[in-house]
Design an enzyme around this catalytic site. Structure first.
Site, PDB file in Angstrom:
ATOM      1  CG  ASP A   1      65.775  73.352  46.382  1.00  0.00           C
ATOM      2  OD1 ASP A   1      64.615  73.494  45.958  1.00  0.00           O
ATOM      3  OD2 ASP A   1      66.517  74.308  46.668  1.00  0.00           O
TER       4      ASP A   1
ATOM      5  CG  HIS B   1      66.651  75.851  42.235  1.00  0.00           C
ATOM      6  ND1 HIS B   1      67.092  77.116  42.504  1.00  0.00           N
ATOM      7  CD2 HIS B   1      66.926  75.128  43.340  1.00  0.00           C
ATOM      8  CE1 HIS B   1      67.621  77.168  43.707  1.00  0.00           C
ATOM      9  NE2 HIS B   1      67.528  75.960  44.250  1.00  0.00           N
TER      10      HIS B   1
ATOM     11  CE1 TYR C   1      70.243  75.501  42.254  1.00  0.00           C
ATOM     12  CE2 TYR C   1      70.274  77.323  40.707  1.00  0.00           C
ATOM     13  CZ  TYR C   1      70.489  76.820  41.972  1.00  0.00           C
ATOM     14  OH  TYR C   1      70.968  77.640  42.955  1.00  0.00           O
TER      15      TYR C   1
ATOM     16  NE  ARG D   1      75.025  80.115  51.947  1.00  0.00           N
ATOM     17  CZ  ARG D   1      74.275  79.813  50.899  1.00  0.00           C
ATOM     18  NH1 ARG D   1      74.479  80.433  49.737  1.00  0.00           N
ATOM     19  NH2 ARG D   1      73.326  78.919  50.983  1.00  0.00           N
TER      20      ARG D   1
ATOM     21  CE1 TYR E   1      72.656  82.580  46.704  1.00  0.00           C
ATOM     22  CE2 TYR E   1      71.757  82.620  48.923  1.00  0.00           C
ATOM     23  CZ  TYR E   1      72.283  81.919  47.846  1.00  0.00           C
ATOM     24  OH  TYR E   1      72.423  80.560  47.934  1.00  0.00           O
TER      25      TYR E   1
ATOM     26  CG  ASP F   1      76.242  83.495  45.708  1.00  0.00           C
ATOM     27  OD1 ASP F   1      76.456  83.763  44.503  1.00  0.00           O
ATOM     28  OD2 ASP F   1      75.927  82.366  46.113  1.00  0.00           O
TER      29      ASP F   1
ATOM     30  CD  GLU G   1      80.075  80.682  45.713  1.00  0.00           C
ATOM     31  OE1 GLU G   1      80.759  80.655  46.749  1.00  0.00           O
ATOM     32  OE2 GLU G   1      80.029  79.731  44.924  1.00  0.00           O
TER      33      GLU G   1
ATOM     34  CG  HIS H   1      77.894  76.776  42.399  1.00  0.00           C
ATOM     35  ND1 HIS H   1      77.302  75.994  43.356  1.00  0.00           N
ATOM     36  CD2 HIS H   1      77.558  78.054  42.675  1.00  0.00           C
ATOM     37  CE1 HIS H   1      76.628  76.780  44.184  1.00  0.00           C
ATOM     38  NE2 HIS H   1      76.768  78.034  43.797  1.00  0.00           N
TER      39      HIS H   1
ATOM     40  CB  THR I   1      73.814  74.108  50.380  1.00  0.00           C
ATOM     41  OG1 THR I   1      72.696  73.340  50.790  1.00  0.00           O
ATOM     42  CG2 THR I   1      73.428  75.574  50.433  1.00  0.00           C
ATOM     43  CB  THR I   2      70.408  72.822  46.165  1.00  0.00           C
ATOM     44  OG1 THR I   2      69.287  73.408  45.513  1.00  0.00           O
ATOM     45  CG2 THR I   2      69.990  71.468  46.730  1.00  0.00           C
TER      46      THR I   2
HETATM   47  C1  LMR Z   1      68.250  77.630  47.552  1.00  0.00           C
HETATM   48  O1  LMR Z   1      67.411  76.828  47.128  1.00  0.00           O
HETATM   49  O2  LMR Z   1      68.011  78.429  48.456  1.00  0.00           O
HETATM   50  C2  LMR Z   1      69.593  77.688  46.921  1.00  0.00           C
HETATM   51  O3  LMR Z   1      69.738  76.651  46.022  1.00  0.00           O
HETATM   52  C3  LMR Z   1      69.721  79.040  46.319  1.00  0.00           C
HETATM   53  C4  LMR Z   1      70.813  79.215  45.334  1.00  0.00           C
HETATM   54  O4  LMR Z   1      70.514  79.640  44.215  1.00  0.00           O
HETATM   55  O5  LMR Z   1      71.985  78.976  45.673  1.00  0.00           O
HETATM   56 MG    MG Z   2      68.154  75.208  46.147  1.00  0.00          MG
END
Ligand code: LMR
Ligand code: MG
Length: 393
Positions: free
Chosen positions: A42, A45, A90, A162, A164, A193, A220, A245, A295-296
């Site tokens: 990923d 970002h 990131y 979860r 956001y 989060d 979170e 994190h 996770t990302t």
């Molecule tokens: C994603 O790509 O969906 C996650 O990395 C989002 C995040 O900011 O946790």
């Molecule tokens: Mg991600």
């Protein structure tokens, strides 16, 4: 077993939520015709730049070709010098280290003919609970599609999400109310989060309002990044456990020592592979703190790495976030990882336990240009402008 060649293959995979994500698949060949596969997961970002992959591939080959693929520790030490910890969730350097770490682990376990969790000391569990992400909503238009998504995931056996939150508290409230009305107790919420968007007092005020409509297991990132004092203030006032994190080992220590968290959110994509994650988990163990795996949104290769990590983790108290294979509409492996009743099953094949399909890999091969363009909100929230209603005047 000398490392002979490293290849980096960028791929683009769309998500069910309507956005596209870039990843880099890592192929590492070693003497005796052995190959290990890894993933830099990923790249879509902020910050808004990409790696020069030709340059990176050249540098990795210059650094690592000729080294013994069996000695992951010395390779890791060299990689840490060349791709220094950048201290950001990131950061690109963590992803580069993750790609090599996964490929070496895959290679070594394949060569031994054992699943990676055996190489890592043996599985303590054969599955663990996971939750599905609902991305941050800023407009009312985003609520209905998210409720549909939850219904669809419920049909596929997922009973935990979860959410956001924090960009638009009024929309969050509207969502939580609609969610409760539609799903009652049939779907749980693992976490809300805040993604470091708000200061601790604003997060607390929002939390108090959300709590009138819903409940969850943990909270979170409810303070700005590296605001250790703010996070500790929030935690003192919170009746829910707080998680953040871990960006690097020292950061994890700061979070624990400062009384900022109950839970370390540990992820190979941030920390740079499985080895540093095992150290972060040991740190939590030493502090009698909890661990969850973050996770990302990895593809199957990256998620497989996480699955073996979760299998051997001595501390793993909360559901994990790893549903990437369910979020993406395609992948580069023959058989995806399996989920059952909202649990991620630990694979038992050799190595990472997933097999790259080179035809699929070639079909997905792409450049690295961002599909978000300069849509900063989309990059931050993982949402598409059309679903947000940005194109409706
Ligand atoms: C994603 O790509 O969906 C996650 O990395 C989002 C995040 O900011 O946790
Ligand atoms: Mg991600």
């Amino acid at each position: 077993m000398k490392i002979e060649r490293i290849r980096l293959i960028p791929v683009m995979i769309p998500r069910r939520t309507g956005i596209d994500n870039r990843h880099v698949i890592v192929r590492l060949d070693a003497a005796g015709d052995w190959t290990g596969w890894g993933e830099m997961s990923d790249l879509s970002h902020l910050p808004l730049y990409q790696m020069d992959l030709a340059n990176l591939e050249g540098a990795l080959n210059d650094l690592l070709v000729g080294m013994d693929a069996r000695v992951i520790g010395p390779v890791e030490a060299l990689m840490e010098r060349a791709y220094t910890v950048e201290g950001h969730k990131y950061s690109r350097s963590g992803l580069v280290r993750q790609g090599i770490d996964l490929a070496l682990h895959d290679l070594q376990a394949r060569r031994a003919g054992i699943p990676l969790h055996v190489l890592l000391g043996g599985a303590l569990r054969d599955r663990f609970k996971v939750c599905y992400p609902i991305f941050r909503m800023r407009s009312q238009a985003e609520i209905a599609p998210n409720l549909e998504r939850i219904a669809e995931m419920a049909r596929r056996g997922f009973d935990l999400i979860r959410v956001y939150v924090g960009a638009n508290v009024e929309e969050d409230l509207r969502f939580l109310e609609a969610f409760g009305e539609r799903f009652g107790d049939s779907i749980g919420i693992k976490s809300i989060d805040f993604s470091n968007l708000l200061d601790w007092r604003r997060s607390l005020a929002a939390t108090e309002r959300y709590a009138e409509l819903a409940d969850w297991m943990l909270i979170e990132s409810p303070a700005p990044e590296e605001d250790y004092g703010g996070l500790a203030e929030f935690r003192r006032r919170s009746r829910w456990p707080v998680s953040e994190h871990v960006n690097h080992l020292w950061h994890g220590w700061q979070l624990l020592h400062g009384g900022c968290v109950d839970i370390l959110n540990v992820s190979p994509y941030v920390l740079g592979g499985l080895r540093p994650c095992l150290r972060a988990i040991a740190l939590a163990e030493a502090a009698h703190a909890s661990v969850l795996i973050g996770t990302t949104q990895e593809l199957n290769l990256g998620t497989a790495g996480v699955t073996h990590l979760g299998a051997v983790a001595r501390v793993l108290d909360y559901p994990a976030d790893n549903t990437g294979p369910e979020l993406y509409t395609a992948d580069v492996v023959r058989e995806p990882l399996r989920y059952e009743g909202g649990h991620l099953l630990v694979p038992d094949g050799a190595g990472l336990g997933v097999e790259v399909d080179e035809t699929l890999l070639n079909e997905r091969r792409t450049g690295l240009a961002s599909t978000f363009g300069t849509d900063l909100v989309g990059m931050l929230d993982r949402t598409s402008a059309s679903e947000r209603g940005d194109n409706l005047s």
